[in-house]
Design an enzyme around this catalytic site. Structure first.
Site, PDB file in Angstrom:
ATOM      1  N   LEU A 167       6.946 -10.547 -18.595  1.00 55.33           N
ATOM      2  CA  LEU A 167       7.868  -9.403 -18.648  1.00 55.33           C
ATOM      3  C   LEU A 167       7.268  -8.121 -18.050  1.00 55.33           C
ATOM      4  O   LEU A 167       7.727  -7.020 -18.364  1.00 55.33           O
ATOM      5  CB  LEU A 167       8.380  -9.165 -20.076  1.00 55.33           C
ATOM      6  CG  LEU A 167       9.191 -10.338 -20.662  1.00 55.33           C
ATOM      7  CD1 LEU A 167       9.632 -10.040 -22.094  1.00 55.33           C
ATOM      8  CD2 LEU A 167      10.423 -10.645 -19.807  1.00 55.33           C
ATOM      9  N   TYR A 227      -0.787 -11.515  -0.425  1.00 56.44           N
ATOM     10  CA  TYR A 227       0.365 -12.143  -1.081  1.00 56.44           C
ATOM     11  C   TYR A 227       0.622 -13.519  -0.462  1.00 56.44           C
ATOM     12  O   TYR A 227       0.675 -14.540  -1.162  1.00 56.44           O
ATOM     13  CB  TYR A 227       1.607 -11.247  -0.942  1.00 56.44           C
ATOM     14  CG  TYR A 227       2.880 -11.954  -1.298  1.00 56.44           C
ATOM     15  CD1 TYR A 227       3.130 -12.358  -2.600  1.00 56.44           C
ATOM     16  CD2 TYR A 227       3.832 -12.256  -0.314  1.00 56.44           C
ATOM     17  CE1 TYR A 227       4.305 -13.040  -2.926  1.00 56.44           C
ATOM     18  CE2 TYR A 227       5.001 -12.926  -0.628  1.00 56.44           C
ATOM     19  CZ  TYR A 227       5.227 -13.314  -1.926  1.00 56.44           C
ATOM     20  OH  TYR A 227       6.373 -14.001  -2.252  1.00 56.44           O
ATOM     21  N   PHE A 245      12.860 -17.486   2.726  1.00 54.80           N
ATOM     22  CA  PHE A 245      12.881 -16.353   3.648  1.00 54.80           C
ATOM     23  C   PHE A 245      13.317 -15.125   2.813  1.00 54.80           C
ATOM     24  O   PHE A 245      12.760 -14.953   1.742  1.00 54.80           O
ATOM     25  CB  PHE A 245      13.721 -16.710   4.889  1.00 54.80           C
ATOM     26  CG  PHE A 245      12.883 -17.581   5.831  1.00 54.80           C
ATOM     27  CD1 PHE A 245      12.453 -18.846   5.450  1.00 54.80           C
ATOM     28  CD2 PHE A 245      12.442 -17.100   7.051  1.00 54.80           C
ATOM     29  CE1 PHE A 245      11.614 -19.617   6.266  1.00 54.80           C
ATOM     30  CE2 PHE A 245      11.617 -17.857   7.881  1.00 54.80           C
ATOM     31  CZ  PHE A 245      11.202 -19.104   7.487  1.00 54.80           C
ATOM     32  N   ASN A 246      14.217 -14.272   3.265  1.00 53.31           N
ATOM     33  CA  ASN A 246      14.454 -13.026   2.512  1.00 53.31           C
ATOM     34  C   ASN A 246      15.521 -13.203   1.431  1.00 53.31           C
ATOM     35  O   ASN A 246      16.722 -13.189   1.727  1.00 53.31           O
ATOM     36  CB  ASN A 246      14.870 -11.912   3.475  1.00 53.31           C
ATOM     37  CG  ASN A 246      13.699 -11.410   4.282  1.00 53.31           C
ATOM     38  OD1 ASN A 246      13.059 -12.176   5.009  1.00 53.31           O
ATOM     39  ND2 ASN A 246      13.381 -10.144   4.144  1.00 53.31           N
ATOM     40  N   HIS A 250      12.695  -3.608  -1.168  1.00 45.97           N
ATOM     41  CA  HIS A 250      13.478  -4.462  -0.268  1.00 45.97           C
ATOM     42  C   HIS A 250      14.654  -3.721   0.365  1.00 45.97           C
ATOM     43  O   HIS A 250      15.254  -2.838  -0.243  1.00 45.97           O
ATOM     44  CB  HIS A 250      13.967  -5.705  -1.024  1.00 45.97           C
ATOM     45  CG  HIS A 250      12.833  -6.596  -1.403  1.00 45.97           C
ATOM     46  ND1 HIS A 250      12.428  -6.767  -2.702  1.00 45.97           N
ATOM     47  CD2 HIS A 250      11.978  -7.317  -0.644  1.00 45.97           C
ATOM     48  CE1 HIS A 250      11.384  -7.572  -2.721  1.00 45.97           C
ATOM     49  NE2 HIS A 250      11.088  -7.923  -1.481  1.00 45.97           N
ATOM     50  N   LEU A 251      14.951  -4.165   1.579  1.00 46.72           N
ATOM     51  CA  LEU A 251      15.893  -3.416   2.406  1.00 46.72           C
ATOM     52  C   LEU A 251      17.270  -3.247   1.765  1.00 46.72           C
ATOM     53  O   LEU A 251      17.768  -2.126   1.655  1.00 46.72           O
ATOM     54  CB  LEU A 251      16.028  -4.109   3.781  1.00 46.72           C
ATOM     55  CG  LEU A 251      16.998  -3.423   4.732  1.00 46.72           C
ATOM     56  CD1 LEU A 251      16.478  -2.055   5.142  1.00 46.72           C
ATOM     57  CD2 LEU A 251      17.258  -4.286   5.967  1.00 46.72           C
TER      58      LEU A 251
HETATM   59  N1  UDP Z   1      12.846  -2.288   6.076  1.00 49.50           N
HETATM   60  C1  UDP Z   1      13.160  -1.027   6.538  1.00 49.50           C
HETATM   61  N2  UDP Z   1      13.137   0.022   5.658  1.00 49.50           N
HETATM   62  C2  UDP Z   1      12.824  -0.140   4.336  1.00 49.50           C
HETATM   63  C3  UDP Z   1      12.518  -1.448   3.863  1.00 49.50           C
HETATM   64  C4  UDP Z   1      12.544  -2.489   4.771  1.00 49.50           C
HETATM   65  O1  UDP Z   1      13.448  -0.823   7.726  1.00 49.50           O
HETATM   66  O2  UDP Z   1      12.795   0.864   3.597  1.00 49.50           O
HETATM   67  C5  UDP Z   1      12.863  -3.428   7.011  1.00 49.50           C
HETATM   68  C6  UDP Z   1      11.523  -4.130   7.137  1.00 49.50           C
HETATM   69  O3  UDP Z   1      10.761  -3.542   8.159  1.00 49.50           O
HETATM   70  C7  UDP Z   1      11.950  -5.548   7.470  1.00 49.50           C
HETATM   71  C8  UDP Z   1      13.302  -5.702   6.795  1.00 49.50           C
HETATM   72  O4  UDP Z   1      13.755  -4.385   6.515  1.00 49.50           O
HETATM   73  O5  UDP Z   1      12.148  -5.687   8.840  1.00 49.50           O
HETATM   74  C9  UDP Z   1      13.227  -6.470   5.498  1.00 49.50           C
HETATM   75  O6  UDP Z   1      12.206  -5.902   4.700  1.00 49.50           O
HETATM   76  P1  UDP Z   1      12.009  -6.294   3.175  1.00 49.50           P
HETATM   77  O7  UDP Z   1      10.917  -5.417   2.649  1.00 49.50           O
HETATM   78  O8  UDP Z   1      13.323  -6.273   2.475  1.00 49.50           O
HETATM   79  O9  UDP Z   1      11.553  -7.812   3.232  1.00 49.50           O
HETATM   80  P2  UDP Z   1      10.337  -8.507   4.015  1.00 49.50           P
HETATM   81  O10 UDP Z   1      10.919  -9.015   5.285  1.00 49.50           O
HETATM   82  O11 UDP Z   1       9.271  -7.486   4.202  1.00 49.50           O
HETATM   83  O12 UDP Z   1       9.962  -9.621   3.097  1.00 49.50           O
END
Ligand code: UDP
Length: 335
Positions: A35, A144, A172-173, A192-193
């Site tokens: 947790l 990681y 993947f994402n 995350h984006l």
């Molecule tokens: N990204 C971005 N701005 C943010 C966070 C992420 O432009 O504030 C971009 C990041 O460079 C990547 C994509 O969004 O290309 C996904 O990033 P995230 O951190 O969600 O997942 P990752 O691919 O790193 O596992």
């Protein structure tokens, strides 16, 4: 099916969606979660036992295995902040490698030899070719990814030595939320984006910074393969069924096979929410490959699994339902 299973990290994002699906399918579930990042409220049924504890606590594990006679373990518990893993690698090797080693040892001791592991496309590092299949070289570029890859190696060696059967699912994402917006993505802090873009749209943060606009991609921003969390849950269910039916060990990518750019994600958020997203165009983030897209054909062949959410709009719409409802509660306090 009424098999008894242990789910580590079952109060986390992907774990909680999988727990919910397995519970609906009739599995008896014990969740083990420290947790630190998990949310007890993401466990939606009282029939699911939530035990607060560490994956490396052998005495606790022995008691749980003796009491519940698990037939399989689904191992989600991990720290997953890539940037933090670079500045504090020890935290990642302890939590993502050393502690799960204890879990694997107890599994062998208690003769529970089915292991489903949340691995990641971060084990591949910078793509040599794309779409990425499971034979792509694994050269992780951060602790990681390394910690996840090393646990794959340990489990592989346990197969040889102890006949442990495994499924490694390389996500993947992960994205989206449950279809009824009961549970969803809730990382504290959030990196995350998709959730960050929603927070910018909703005024919870001033803007979203796009990390890099000069990549060799059609619109200059990074491309990722966003895979819906309920699709990930389904893949875990299929993997569990496979191992319970005596199927072989397996390594599978989980993605849609479609990539979407950062700009496309932002456009989809604006379309789905009707809100405007304040965008700042910034520098590249260290360690971000231009494009990460899965070849997930093995999952289709071996698990009869395919992503059902295939467009950026459908994934973002599911996340929006969750953010919009969660915002009325917890997010309101953050303003
Ligand atoms: N990204 C971005 N701005 C943010 C966070 C992420 O432009 O504030 C971009 C990041 O460079 C990547 C994509 O969004 O290309 C996904 O990033 P995230 O951190 O969600 O997942 P990752 O691919 O790193 O596992």
């Amino acid at each position: 099916m009424s098999a008894s299973v242990l789910v580590t990290g079952g109060a986390g994002y992907i774990g909680s969606h999988t727990v919910r699906l397995l519970h609906q399918q009739g599995y008896k579930i014990v969740v083990l979660d420290n947790l630190v990042y998990g949310h007890p409220e993401a466990i939606l049924s009282d029939e699911i036992l939530l035990v607060k504890g560490n994956v490396g606590d052998k005495n606790l594990l022995r008691t749980l295995f003796d009491t519940h006679k698990f037939e399989a373990v689904l191992h989600f518990a991990a720290y997953a902040y890539v940037g933090e893993s670079v500045t504090n690698p020890s935290k990642y090797y302890h939590n993502n490698l050393i502690e799960p080693l204890a879990l694997l040892e107890v599994m062998v001791e208690k003769k529970c030899l089915r292991f489903i592991f949340s691995s990641t496309c971060a084990t591949y590092g910078n793509p040599v070719y794309t779409p990425i299949d499971e034979n792509h070289p694994q050269l992780p570029i951060n602790p990681y990814g390394s910690s996840k890859m090393m646990l794959e190696w340990v489990a592989r060696d346990f197969k040889i030595a102890h006949n442990l059967n495994y499924v490694f699912l390389r996500y993947f994402n992960a994205s989206g939320a449950s279809h009824d917006a009961q549970i969803g993505e809730d990382h504290q802090p959030e990196t995350h984006l998709i959730p960050l873009v929603f927070e910018a749209a909703m005024g919870i943060r001033p803007n979203i910074t796009v990390f890099g606009t000069d990549y060799d991609t059609p619109d200059g921003t990074c491309i990722r393969d966003y895979i819906h969390v309920e699709d990930l849950a389904t893949a875990h269910l299929r993997s569990l069924e496979r191992l319970l039916q005596g199927g072989d060990s397996l390594i599978c990518n989980l993605g849609t096979g479609n990539g979407f750019s950062v700009k496309e994600v932002i456009q989809a958020v604006e379309k789905v929410s009707g809100l405007q997203v304040p965008v700042v165009y910034g520098e590249r983030r260290a360690g971000d490959p231009p494009a990460l897209v899965a070849n997930a054909s093995r999952a289709k062949q071996e698990l009869n699994w395919e992503a059902s959410y295939r467009t950026v709009e459908s994934i973002v719409a599911s996340a929006w339902k969750w953010h919009n409802s969660a915002w009325k509660g917890r997010y309101a306090n953050k303003k």
